[in-house]
Design a protein around this motif. Structure first.
Motif, PDB file in Angstrom:
ATOM      1  N   LEU A 122     -44.426  16.891 -78.731  1.00  0.00           N
ATOM      2  CA  LEU A 122     -45.022  16.338 -78.057  1.00  0.00           C
ATOM      3  C   LEU A 122     -46.374  16.400 -77.689  1.00  0.00           C
ATOM      4  CD1 LEU A 122     -41.716  15.926 -75.382  1.00  0.00           C
ATOM      5  CD2 LEU A 122     -43.292  14.366 -75.836  1.00  0.00           C
ATOM      6  N   ASN A 123     -46.582  17.895 -77.107  1.00  0.00           N
ATOM      7  CA  ASN A 123     -48.009  18.667 -76.263  1.00  0.00           C
ATOM      8  C   ASN A 123     -49.259  18.359 -77.444  1.00  0.00           C
ATOM      9  OD1 ASN A 123     -48.566  22.433 -75.657  1.00  0.00           O
ATOM     10  ND2 ASN A 123     -49.884  20.897 -75.365  1.00  0.00           N
ATOM     11  N   LEU A 124     -48.755  18.327 -79.051  1.00  0.00           N
ATOM     12  CA  LEU A 124     -50.082  18.039 -79.670  1.00  0.00           C
ATOM     13  C   LEU A 124     -50.571  16.628 -79.514  1.00  0.00           C
ATOM     14  CD1 LEU A 124     -48.561  19.603 -82.977  1.00  0.00           C
ATOM     15  CD2 LEU A 124     -50.590  19.759 -81.524  1.00  0.00           C
ATOM     16  N   LEU A 125     -49.493  15.823 -79.189  1.00  0.00           N
ATOM     17  CA  LEU A 125     -49.377  14.625 -79.210  1.00  0.00           C
ATOM     18  C   LEU A 125     -49.944  13.459 -77.693  1.00  0.00           C
ATOM     19  CD1 LEU A 125     -48.088  11.919 -80.882  1.00  0.00           C
ATOM     20  CD2 LEU A 125     -46.905  11.581 -78.735  1.00  0.00           C
ATOM     21  N   CYS A 126     -49.953  14.486 -77.294  1.00  0.00           N
ATOM     22  CA  CYS A 126     -50.385  14.388 -75.365  1.00  0.00           C
ATOM     23  C   CYS A 126     -51.735  15.037 -75.362  1.00  0.00           C
ATOM     24  CB  CYS A 126     -49.148  14.309 -74.525  1.00  0.00           C
ATOM     25  SG  CYS A 126     -47.448  13.772 -74.823  1.00  0.00           S
ATOM     26  N   GLU A 127     -52.093  16.036 -76.613  1.00  0.00           N
ATOM     27  CA  GLU A 127     -53.591  16.671 -76.493  1.00  0.00           C
ATOM     28  C   GLU A 127     -54.222  15.249 -77.666  1.00  0.00           C
ATOM     29  OE1 GLU A 127     -55.613  18.561 -74.119  1.00  0.00           O
ATOM     30  OE2 GLU A 127     -52.996  19.764 -73.607  1.00  0.00           O
ATOM     31  N   GLN A 128     -53.989  14.808 -78.070  1.00  0.00           N
ATOM     32  CA  GLN A 128     -54.877  13.144 -78.900  1.00  0.00           C
ATOM     33  C   GLN A 128     -55.259  14.368 -79.659  1.00  0.00           C
ATOM     34  OE1 GLN A 128     -58.822  11.842 -78.366  1.00  0.00           O
ATOM     35  NE2 GLN A 128     -57.317  10.472 -80.789  1.00  0.00           N
TER      36      GLN A 128
END
Length: 847
Positions: free
Chosen positions: A484-490
């Motif tokens: 989620l962290n990686l995804l939401c930092e694009q």
């Protein structure tokens, strides 16, 4: 009791089926045929093929195969014979790292199986064990030692039991008395609360955030827990003794129950039942004043004014507890709902209801510039006297401290009434939205934001090659939360790189329906000692699920052997090998650490494809820096020195994130790519681009660098490429973009590692070259080179910071980007490195 002992060479396959009731206890060896049914779910699951699972209708437990070298993960090692997974069957959330009987002081081996009232019994080799009975027991024996008692440990589970019985039997086969310590060790890390350091009949550990508690109760003994990273449990009798003296020919048996539960209420209830106390269940329902159930409400039962047991409500707003013989008080609290205290009497009804105030609720609807759902990171910061919320620990998933990670931009969250600053972001290619929310009790406040992609990165993708989560063993961060962290930092591409274990992010992306938003592959960090040298990442690798380390290579104390092993793993397959956070002086110039130049770890050089060189802002400093009264090597400048010595190893930057509170996102690499679509990214394209050095390193700014020979008809060179420029005249094009939350005010060109005074551009000295919009700098700069030169460009916001978008740990970081070098051949032959040492060559750090 029927005892069936296993002998590897003599025991035949035995299959017995008896007519028994459907329920019972199972003891199985985990295998491709049994793992799906008998391996529990949870953040800390470590069971693999060959381990033993015990299960009934109440719980599932896994005992690691008793052999040397059986590691749960990098940080929880030598678990052979230990209990490594344990959770209730109806609410599976394994958070146990390990329960070591005897505190891991002895090695164990398989000693047999005992069954009572068997239904099915099948034993072949140790990987072909399937036993079903009313009661099952797995028996292990410790390796014998002189002047110490023989030790047998058994794990027993019976139909209907809510706990595992662990029994240790000491036997003195000698001729003189022997003392035996009564102790165990348990690993339940980070966000667990645990028993205070006082003698108690029940040791407990509880992680309310992930809904798992554990208890240990011993027959006739009290427990004293030493609170440390590894909790050492010392058992003592009524005389205060923590050891027993065993006479020659005598035995001593002590037994303890290991209890799993969703909360401390569950554990207390089972412990009370074992102690013969009355159990009168009470179901508490927490609702708000509007009649809606309140989930994640903390419910604490205090007896005589002291907290005794607690838990959290489920999605229905309910929690199960027991009415104790003594009167108590229940305190109920939840984010946004305040708290309320009510009495709990011994004669309280079986169902109770507590009403709390209605919360203030934020309803988020975040979209991209086209009005479509988008991943995003949303921060809530209290203002005007309102406190920032604390949704959960840094190991969490969607809700982490004051941050909410949303994979689709849609969520609801209760808040305390008050005023909040809200920051909505999606990495540095998007403008952040800064809003204010006044949350009122009993009202829903709509949070709408449109995230506009202002920075154009055509032909380039973002990547973080190095991050961690709980399977690594040195942290407890949810791997789902990491994704989620990686995804939401694009981040467009992120290999899974856990310490010393192959793993994959694919199930998490599939769960989120985000497979097309972020590309990934299987990888690992092979982590050995010494720390500044012997950590290497590699991807892609072949996952072999449910085997030791999922089929990854093992670490080695010899750095040259370790990197060689990794480079040639999977039959020498095509992969990227990255050296992590190295001390380059030690690695390349000072092998024995005596401060005198030597050849370093020369055999490592041909195996490494890229090296980490952060922090980037120190590229403007000297080869060594001072901190804490010591001299440290400056990695990014040391890298420039290596380039001058002919070591063409591309530089990369990565977060090395271990927790999920702004853990990912503050560093990234931009790689040249044939596609901008994460769904179309091919891992080997990323590998080859990184190997070539077609890569720009950044904490946020998007830096583009091209170099073309003056009057040349050939294609422009990008970072990592070679360029022929006869006569030394070339045109350098530099372009820098930033979103609305930081700035760049300096662009510096480095020639063979030297910052050129004439090629240093700042807003102050050359204001006409800079702009205030997204495009901060776009210039064509003529170069006149008198020798072969590698050209590196750095852009930095010296008067800017990343600010609150990247969280408190990185708010003061400078926005900075550094390109990999372009190698310019001036004299018409092959590129020749300058050999310029740029001052003092680095030696071992920490002098």
């Amino acid at each position: 009791m029927t005892a069936v002992m296993y002998q590897r060479l003599l025991a035949p396959l035995l299959l017995v089926s008896l007519a028994l009731p459907a329920r019972g206890a199972d003891l199985v060896a985990l295998s491709p045929q049994t793992v799906d049914r008998f391996l529990p779910q949870g953040k800390e699951v470590d069971g693999i093929y060959g381990d033993f699972a015990l299960a009934n209708d109440q719980l599932i437990a896994v005992v690691a195969h008793p052999k040397r070298g059986r590691n749960a993960n990098m940080g929880v090692r030598e678990v052979g014979g230990a209990l490594i997974d344990l959770t209730r069957r109806d609410r599976q959330s394994d958070q146990l790292s390990a329960f070591y009987p005897g505190a891991q002081l002895r090695e164990f081996k398989f000693a047999g199986i005992e069954v009572e009232a068997p239904k099915m019994y099948e034993v072949g080799e140790l990987d072909r064990v399937f036993v079903q009975a009313r009661r099952v027991t797995l028996k292990l024996v410790a390796a014998p030692r002189e002047k110490e008692p023989d030790v047998e440990v058994s794990y027993t589970l019976e139909d209907g039991w809510p706990s595992v019985l662990v029994t240790t039997t000491f036997a003195n086969r000698g001729t003189t008395p022997i003392d035996a310590d009564l102790l165990d060790a348990i690993r339940a890390d980070h966000s667990f609360e645990s028993s205070p350091e006082v003698s108690t009949p029940l040791f407990w550990a509880y992680d309310k955030h992930f809904g798992q508690a554990y208890g240990v109760a011993a027959e006739g003994l009290e427990i004293l827990a030493a609170n440390a990273r590894r909790l050492l449990l010392r058992y003592r009798d009524h005389d205060g003794k923590t050891s027993v003296r065993i006479a020659p020919g005598a035995t001593y048996r002590f037994a303890r129950r290991v209890i799993p539960g969703a909360n401390l209420f569950d554990v207390r209830r089972v412990a009370d039942q074992l102690a013969g106390k009355k159990d009168r269940p009470v179901r508490l329902t927490v609702k708000d004043e509007a009649g809606r159930p309140v989930s994640e409400a903390d419910v604490v039962l205090a007896l005589s004014g002291k907290p005794y047991a607690w838990g959290r409500t489920n999605d229905a707003g309910q929690v199960q507890m027991s009415a104790n013989e003594a009167a108590g008080e229940l305190t109920v609290s939840a984010v946004g709902h305040g708290s309320k205290t009510v009495a709990l009497a011994p004669d309280s009804p079986e169902t109770l209801a507590v009403e709390v105030p209605v919360a203030a609720t934020v309803v988020a609807r975040i979209t991209d510039g086209e009005g479509k759902d988008t991943p995003c990171k949303v921060q809530f910061l209290g203002r005007d006297g309102t406190k920032s919320p604390d949704f959960g620990p840094d190991s969490g998933e969607h809700a982490v401290k004051n941050v909410y990670y949303s994979h689709d931009g849609r969520f609801r969250r209760d808040l305390e009434p008050g005023s909040y600053d809200v920051i909505v972001s999606y990495g540095p290619e998007y403008d952040a939205v800064f809003a204010k929310v006044d949350a009122k009790r009993g009202e829903e406040t709509l949070l709408e934001a449109k995230l506009v992609r202002s920075v154009k990165t055509d032909g380039w993708i973002s990547a973080d090659f190095h991050s961690h989560s709980s399977p690594s063993g040195d942290n407890t961060a949810s791997q789902f939360g990491r994704v989620l962290n990686l995804l939401c930092e694009q981040i467009d591409f992120a290999p899974c790189t856990e310490h010393n274990r192959l793993s994959t992010y694919e199930p998490h992306l599939k769960r989120l329906g985000a497979e097309r938003r972020m590309a990934t592959c299987v990888g690992m960090e092979l982590t050995g000692l010494p720390l500044p040298l012997n950590h290497q990442n590699a991807f892609p690798l072949v996952l072999r699920p449910y085997t030791q380390d999922n089929g990854g290579p093992t670490a080695d104390s010899d750095s040259e052997i370790q990197i060689d092993r990794l480079a040639f793993w999977d039959g020498g397959s095509d992969k990227l090998v990255q050296v992590n956070h190295p001390d380059l002086g030690w690695m390349f110039h000072d092998r024995n650490g005596d401060g005198t130049l030597d050849t370093g770890f020369a055999a490592m050089r041909g195996k490494m494809d890229v090296i980490e060189v952060h922090p980037l802002h120190t590229i403007f400093a000297k080869p060594t820096t001072q901190a804490g009264g010591k001299t440290h090597n400056n990695t990014v400048v040391n890298w420039l020195q290596l380039l001058n010595r002919g070591h063409r190893i591309p530089g990369v930057v990565n977060t090395d994130a271990h927790y999920n509170f702004h853990g990912s996102g503050f560093l990234r690499n931009y790689l040249r790519s044939p596609t901008d679509d994460p769904a179309e990214i091919r891992t080997l394209d990323v590998v080859h681009a990184a190997e070539r050095g077609n890569l720009v390193m950044t904490s946020g700014p998007f830096l583009e660098v091209e170099l073309r020979a003056e009057g040349g008809a050939g294609a422009a060179a990008i970072p990592g490429n070679d360029l022929s420029a006869p006569g030394g005249e070339a045109m350098l094009k530099v372009r820098v973009q930033c979103p609305n939350w930081f700035d760049v005010d300096r662009v510096q060109v480095f020639l063979n590692g030297h910052p050129s005074e004439s090629l240093n551009f700042t807003r102050e000295s050359a204001p006409g070259r800079f702009s205030d919009g997204v495009l901060k700098f776009e210039q064509e700069i003529p170069l006149r080179l008198d020798r072969d030169t590698h050209v590196v460009v750095a852009a930095i916001g010296e008067r800017s910071t990343l600010g609150p978008v990247m969280g408190p740990d990185h708010a003061k970081d400078k926005p900075v980007a550094v390109s990999n070098p372009i190698f310019v051949d001036v004299d018409g032959g092959d590129f020749k490195p300058s050999g310029d040492p740029l001052g003092e060559l680095p030696v071992k750090g920490g002098r």
